[in-house]
Design a protein around this motif. Sequence first.
Motif, PDB file in Angstrom:
ATOM      1  N   LYS A  16      -8.574   9.182 -16.014  1.00 11.23           N
ATOM      2  CA  LYS A  16      -9.177   9.502 -14.450  1.00 11.23           C
ATOM      3  C   LYS A  16     -10.718   9.257 -14.554  1.00 11.23           C
ATOM      4  O   LYS A  16     -11.373   8.645 -13.766  1.00 11.23           O
ATOM      5  CB  LYS A  16      -8.978  10.738 -13.932  1.00 11.23           C
ATOM      6  N   LYS A  17     -11.223   9.559 -15.732  1.00  9.72           N
ATOM      7  CA  LYS A  17     -12.640   9.431 -15.917  1.00  9.72           C
ATOM      8  C   LYS A  17     -13.212   8.343 -15.942  1.00  9.72           C
ATOM      9  O   LYS A  17     -14.487   7.995 -15.418  1.00  9.72           O
ATOM     10  CB  LYS A  17     -13.099  10.276 -17.192  1.00  9.72           C
ATOM     11  N   LEU A  18     -12.418   7.259 -16.438  1.00 12.21           N
ATOM     12  CA  LEU A  18     -12.749   5.698 -16.470  1.00 12.21           C
ATOM     13  C   LEU A  18     -12.645   5.178 -14.961  1.00 12.21           C
ATOM     14  O   LEU A  18     -13.449   4.144 -14.848  1.00 12.21           O
ATOM     15  CB  LEU A  18     -12.177   5.093 -17.685  1.00 12.21           C
TER      16      LEU A  18
ATOM     17  N   PRO B 145       0.726  -1.258   0.182  1.00 13.44           N
ATOM     18  CA  PRO B 145       0.143  -0.047  -0.084  1.00 13.44           C
ATOM     19  C   PRO B 145       1.091   1.135  -0.089  1.00 13.44           C
ATOM     20  O   PRO B 145       1.792   1.187   0.612  1.00 13.44           O
ATOM     21  CB  PRO B 145      -0.714  -0.269   1.396  1.00 13.44           C
ATOM     22  N   ASN B 146       0.222   2.117  -0.647  1.00 11.84           N
ATOM     23  CA  ASN B 146       0.795   3.600  -0.744  1.00 11.84           C
ATOM     24  C   ASN B 146       2.091   3.790  -1.644  1.00 11.84           C
ATOM     25  O   ASN B 146       2.642   5.149  -1.507  1.00 11.84           O
ATOM     26  CB  ASN B 146       1.306   4.064   0.751  1.00 11.84           C
ATOM     27  N   VAL B 147       2.474   2.992  -2.479  1.00  9.41           N
ATOM     28  CA  VAL B 147       3.597   3.151  -3.283  1.00  9.41           C
ATOM     29  C   VAL B 147       3.142   4.061  -4.760  1.00  9.41           C
ATOM     30  O   VAL B 147       4.225   4.535  -5.294  1.00  9.41           O
ATOM     31  CB  VAL B 147       4.364   1.639  -3.593  1.00  9.41           C
ATOM     32  N   GLY B 148       1.994   4.069  -4.755  1.00 11.06           N
ATOM     33  CA  GLY B 148       1.326   4.540  -5.739  1.00 11.06           C
ATOM     34  C   GLY B 148       0.747   3.931  -6.789  1.00 11.06           C
ATOM     35  O   GLY B 148       0.525   4.258  -7.918  1.00 11.06           O
ATOM     36  N   LYS B 149       0.336   2.544  -6.530  1.00  7.90           N
ATOM     37  CA  LYS B 149      -0.216   1.803  -7.806  1.00  7.90           C
ATOM     38  C   LYS B 149      -1.513   2.471  -8.230  1.00  7.90           C
ATOM     39  O   LYS B 149      -1.787   2.359  -9.489  1.00  7.90           O
ATOM     40  CB  LYS B 149      -0.652   0.493  -7.065  1.00  7.90           C
ATOM     41  N   SER B 150      -2.388   3.083  -7.508  1.00  4.81           N
ATOM     42  CA  SER B 150      -3.555   3.532  -8.048  1.00  4.81           C
ATOM     43  C   SER B 150      -3.656   4.921  -8.808  1.00  4.81           C
ATOM     44  O   SER B 150      -4.395   4.960  -9.739  1.00  4.81           O
ATOM     45  CB  SER B 150      -4.586   4.032  -6.887  1.00  4.81           C
ATOM     46  N   THR B 151      -2.475   5.657  -8.111  1.00  7.31           N
ATOM     47  CA  THR B 151      -2.486   6.877  -9.221  1.00  7.31           C
ATOM     48  C   THR B 151      -1.798   6.567 -10.684  1.00  7.31           C
ATOM     49  O   THR B 151      -2.059   7.104 -11.428  1.00  7.31           O
ATOM     50  CB  THR B 151      -1.360   7.617  -8.372  1.00  7.31           C
ATOM     51  N   LEU B 152      -0.972   5.474 -10.624  1.00 10.43           N
ATOM     52  CA  LEU B 152      -0.461   5.049 -11.746  1.00 10.43           C
ATOM     53  C   LEU B 152      -1.652   4.382 -12.684  1.00 10.43           C
ATOM     54  O   LEU B 152      -1.613   4.612 -13.974  1.00 10.43           O
ATOM     55  CB  LEU B 152       0.766   4.067 -11.826  1.00 10.43           C
ATOM     56  N   PHE B 153      -2.442   3.561 -12.147  1.00  8.87           N
ATOM     57  CA  PHE B 153      -3.637   2.844 -12.637  1.00  8.87           C
ATOM     58  C   PHE B 153      -4.525   4.009 -13.354  1.00  8.87           C
ATOM     59  O   PHE B 153      -4.797   3.981 -14.652  1.00  8.87           O
ATOM     60  CB  PHE B 153      -4.421   2.123 -11.759  1.00  8.87           C
TER      61      PHE B 153
ATOM     62  N   ARG C 252      -1.834  -0.371 -26.094  1.00  7.20           N
ATOM     63  CA  ARG C 252      -3.050  -0.694 -25.668  1.00  7.20           C
ATOM     64  C   ARG C 252      -3.154  -1.966 -24.888  1.00  7.20           C
ATOM     65  O   ARG C 252      -2.749  -2.968 -25.421  1.00  7.20           O
ATOM     66  CB  ARG C 252      -4.247  -0.761 -26.471  1.00  7.20           C
ATOM     67  N   PHE C 253      -3.654  -1.911 -23.634  1.00  5.76           N
ATOM     68  CA  PHE C 253      -3.538  -3.440 -22.943  1.00  5.76           C
ATOM     69  C   PHE C 253      -4.463  -3.174 -21.809  1.00  5.76           C
ATOM     70  O   PHE C 253      -5.149  -2.058 -21.357  1.00  5.76           O
ATOM     71  CB  PHE C 253      -2.215  -3.546 -22.415  1.00  5.76           C
ATOM     72  N   THR C 254      -4.838  -4.270 -20.828  1.00  4.20           N
ATOM     73  CA  THR C 254      -5.392  -4.322 -19.789  1.00  4.20           C
ATOM     74  C   THR C 254      -4.783  -4.031 -18.756  1.00  4.20           C
ATOM     75  O   THR C 254      -3.606  -4.808 -18.462  1.00  4.20           O
ATOM     76  CB  THR C 254      -6.401  -5.558 -19.711  1.00  4.20           C
ATOM     77  N   VAL C 255      -4.900  -3.474 -17.639  1.00  3.54           N
ATOM     78  CA  VAL C 255      -4.076  -3.318 -16.333  1.00  3.54           C
ATOM     79  C   VAL C 255      -5.084  -3.440 -15.311  1.00  3.54           C
ATOM     80  O   VAL C 255      -6.191  -3.153 -15.132  1.00  3.54           O
ATOM     81  CB  VAL C 255      -3.749  -1.702 -16.462  1.00  3.54           C
ATOM     82  N   LEU C 256      -4.451  -4.237 -14.160  1.00  4.00           N
ATOM     83  CA  LEU C 256      -5.151  -4.447 -13.043  1.00  4.00           C
ATOM     84  C   LEU C 256      -4.336  -4.029 -11.976  1.00  4.00           C
ATOM     85  O   LEU C 256      -3.337  -3.592 -11.864  1.00  4.00           O
ATOM     86  CB  LEU C 256      -4.883  -5.922 -12.784  1.00  4.00           C
ATOM     87  N   ASP C 257      -5.413  -3.140 -10.984  1.00  7.62           N
ATOM     88  CA  ASP C 257      -4.944  -2.589  -9.731  1.00  7.62           C
ATOM     89  C   ASP C 257      -5.171  -3.380  -8.440  1.00  7.62           C
ATOM     90  O   ASP C 257      -6.244  -3.542  -8.403  1.00  7.62           O
ATOM     91  CB  ASP C 257      -5.495  -1.141  -9.769  1.00  7.62           C
ATOM     92  N   THR C 258      -4.156  -3.823  -7.847  1.00  5.75           N
ATOM     93  CA  THR C 258      -4.648  -4.421  -6.452  1.00  5.75           C
ATOM     94  C   THR C 258      -4.832  -3.217  -5.578  1.00  5.75           C
ATOM     95  O   THR C 258      -4.106  -2.337  -5.034  1.00  5.75           O
ATOM     96  CB  THR C 258      -3.480  -5.111  -6.188  1.00  5.75           C
TER      97      THR C 258
END
Length: 163
Positions: free
Chosen positions: A25-27, A11-19, A51-57
């Motif tokens: 941001k809108k999606l 947690p807190n390394v910035g995964k969601s920010t990168l995602f 173009r690819f699919t990305v997963l955020d844990t």
Amino acid sequence: MSFTLAIVGRPNVGKSTLFNRLVGKKLALVDDQPGVTRDLREGAARLGDLRFTVLDTAGLEDATDDSLQGRMRRLTERAVEMADASLFLIDARAGITPNDQMFAEILRRSGRPVILGVNKAEGRQGEAGVLEAYALGLGEPIALSAEHGEGMGELAVALAPLI
Ligand code: GDP
Ligand code: MG
């Protein structure tokens, strides 16, 4: 089927920010809103021509200290298994922590492609963290700033041969 990249790390390394940066941001769901955080978020990513699919844990924000490590491990193993490759993020400012070492071990054992990203590397404060990251034995680290959009070209160069 689309190439899938899992963003993993403590947690807190910035995964969601990168995602959010990769997906737009809108999606993406807004992070840290009670009730909307799921364990895994999936989005359609765009990075230059790629173009690819990305997963955020996610879904670890409400874990207690006791349950956090086990949950992180299980969730990460699941994400790595679902994906074609993983982007392992660490925090340039925090340096390598014991939890980072645990993730590195999971990723090395997976035998799957791993890109090592050192996030929060903007400015001079990040330089030491990037050098330290070589010690994880996961190849050449890529200096990133998810917040400021730095290192995205280098990330694309690392990702392109895998897709
Ligand atoms: P996650 O728990 O790994 O999903 O991390 P978040 O994306 O929620 O980010 C955690 C914190 O780090 C937030 O306060 C972000 O604003 C911050 N953050 C994310 N990326 C960067 C970055 O590149 N540089 C800096 N300085 N902070 C960042
Ligand atoms: Mg998150």
